[in-house]
Motif scaffolding. Sequence first.
Motif, mmCIF file in Angstrom:
data_model
loop_
_atom_site.group_PDB
_atom_site.id
_atom_site.type_symbol
_atom_site.label_atom_id
_atom_site.label_comp_id
_atom_site.label_asym_id
_atom_site.label_seq_id
_atom_site.Cartn_x
_atom_site.Cartn_y
_atom_site.Cartn_z
ATOM 1 N N GLN A 149 59.065 35.324 22.284
ATOM 2 C CA GLN A 149 57.763 34.726 22.570
ATOM 3 C C GLN A 149 57.063 35.522 23.657
ATOM 4 N N GLN A 150 55.794 35.803 23.460
ATOM 5 C CA GLN A 150 55.043 36.556 24.460
ATOM 6 C C GLN A 150 54.699 35.701 25.666
ATOM 7 N N MET A 151 54.935 36.253 26.845
ATOM 8 C CA MET A 151 54.477 35.687 28.107
ATOM 9 C C MET A 151 53.461 36.650 28.721
ATOM 10 N N VAL A 152 52.726 36.167 29.719
ATOM 11 C CA VAL A 152 51.733 36.991 30.406
ATOM 12 C C VAL A 152 52.195 37.200 31.844
ATOM 13 N N PHE A 153 52.510 38.452 32.186
ATOM 14 C CA PHE A 153 52.913 38.803 33.547
ATOM 15 C C PHE A 153 51.712 39.465 34.225
ATOM 16 N N THR A 154 51.285 38.899 35.365
ATOM 17 C CA THR A 154 50.080 39.353 36.063
ATOM 18 C C THR A 154 50.443 39.850 37.453
ATOM 19 N N VAL A 155 49.921 41.022 37.818
ATOM 20 C CA VAL A 155 50.108 41.602 39.151
ATOM 21 C C VAL A 155 48.721 41.809 39.763
ATOM 22 N N ARG A 156 48.544 41.331 40.998
ATOM 23 C CA ARG A 156 47.276 41.470 41.694
ATOM 24 C C ARG A 156 47.498 42.202 43.016
ATOM 25 N N LEU A 157 46.720 43.263 43.235
ATOM 26 C CA LEU A 157 46.762 44.028 44.479
ATOM 27 C C LEU A 157 45.560 43.630 45.319
ATOM 28 N N PHE A 158 45.812 43.088 46.515
ATOM 29 C CA PHE A 158 44.769 42.706 47.476
ATOM 30 C C PHE A 158 44.732 43.754 48.593
ATOM 31 N N PHE A 159 43.548 44.262 48.905
ATOM 32 C CA PHE A 159 43.438 45.221 50.004
ATOM 33 C C PHE A 159 42.106 45.023 50.718
#
Length: 565
Positions: A149-159
């Motif tokens: 099953q597909q999942m959604v992996f999210t990465v956010r870079l804050f600078f």
Amino acid sequence: MKPRHVMFLLWCLALLAPVTTFAADVQATLDRNHVELGETVTLNLRASGGLAATPDLSVLSPDFAVLGSSTNTSVTFINGHQTTQLTIGIALRPLHVGTLHIPPLSFAGGTTAPVDLEVVQPDANAAAAGRKDVFLESTVDPASAYVGQQMVFTVRLFFATDLTSGALEDPQVAGVDFRRLGDEINYQAERGGRRYNVIERRYAATPQREGRLQIPPIAFQGESVNMANPDAFFGNGTPITASSPAVDIDVRAAPAQAAKGAWLPARALTLSLDGGPSHGELHVGEPLNLVMNLQATGLPYEALPSLSLPALDGATVYPDKPVNGTRVEGEWLVGRRQQSFAVVPNRAGTLAIPETTLTWWNVVDNREETARVPAQTFTVLAAVGAPAAPPSATQAAPSATAVPATSDVAQSAANTPWRLVALASVGLWVISVLAWLMWRRRRPRQPREASVPPDAKASTSRLRAAFLAEARGNDAARQAHTLLAWARAERPAMQNLGELALALSAGPQREAIDALQRKRYANADETGLGARLASAFRDGFAWQPVTGASHDSPLAPLYPFNLRR
């Protein structure tokens, strides 16, 4: 002590004095002595003089990752005296928490003093409160999923600083397939009352095995400019790093009530079969073009089964090349398979295409569902130009008795002489025909070949030569046209290649016609087809033997239907 010995000792001390002074000028300092795991720290090595090589840093490998180095030379003049200082900055990333020890390093002819660094776990609340210039967040949705099953992996870079360069790692986990979902998204967000620029990446994460898995921290490595830093080396970037927290996912096996066939965990799935007769009617020998489509949201096309039609009674199925692909719609992969078929009927009657079903698992409602293509039935007419089927005895009988029966006795009596005359005429005609047939049978029968006009034989030879010439080319339509024209010269009732194949004996000629049909309707790669056609038909048609005696008559049949069954 003798005077010469004293002089020798003083001379040696004079030689050693510059070295001792030079060694005393070698320093090793850190820009920070307390950092969090995932952050970088700069080790500065300073020495008097303008030339020196970077020392051997292999002793740091157990505790640090060496990210790079930069060199700066500064020159100052004090009271006319020139002083040159060399500084080498080495960017380090701690590999674990604890008190890390940087041992003495040999540098510029001297040895630096040891330096300690305190490394602690990252403080998630500090990032949320806006106390960090650069930090990362990572999430997965849903946190629990089935295998496949597909999942959604999210990465956010804050600078909140000026980055001159940067590189963000892609996730890598054994047992999980990651695919990038579209391009990076850029926007701004606020954390702890502080405005940040955000770079967001999304991945389709598909676990391949069950169990508890962990996505490790994702690392960012870049450079920022901070002119207030005395070690900025005249505008050179300051290395900066950050890492996201690890993310745990729970992968479940397929449920016990799921189908034993293909395991298809999807958010949505559709199956369809489109197409119909090109001219509103379906005839023998004319292809019926059908297109089957399978589309699933949350699955790549590689996870979908191949499409096919079963063997059909009364028709031959020629599949075309499939069209497959995966596209991105928002956060989800959408896999699609498309398969076209050319269904060529070989006899008149009813053509039935059975129902097609595909069982899949709806991950949104957590239940099993079945996609269906209903059965279809087509009426196949005779080939265009073929003679119509003769009427049956039951259909002819009513027409023979369809005389109105409402006449009175006088009218019947008035018509009686004319009926007798008509019956007598028919009887005399029947007697003459029977006499002619008896005479015909007694006459010696000439070979059939003798009755073929010379121009007909010449036409057959020309058609045969035309086909053999086309066979050497690569035009399947022309090959089929010339082959059928040649066959009609010998069998005028032949309507299409399907009938021609049935009239031939099993062997190379039938196989060559099947290959020609596949190339025409399925665009199959039939290498060497022209040579096969020419070789198979070089010596003419291998007709099947005609069963039963045949006595052809130049007269039309006496009855329009056959009384014998």
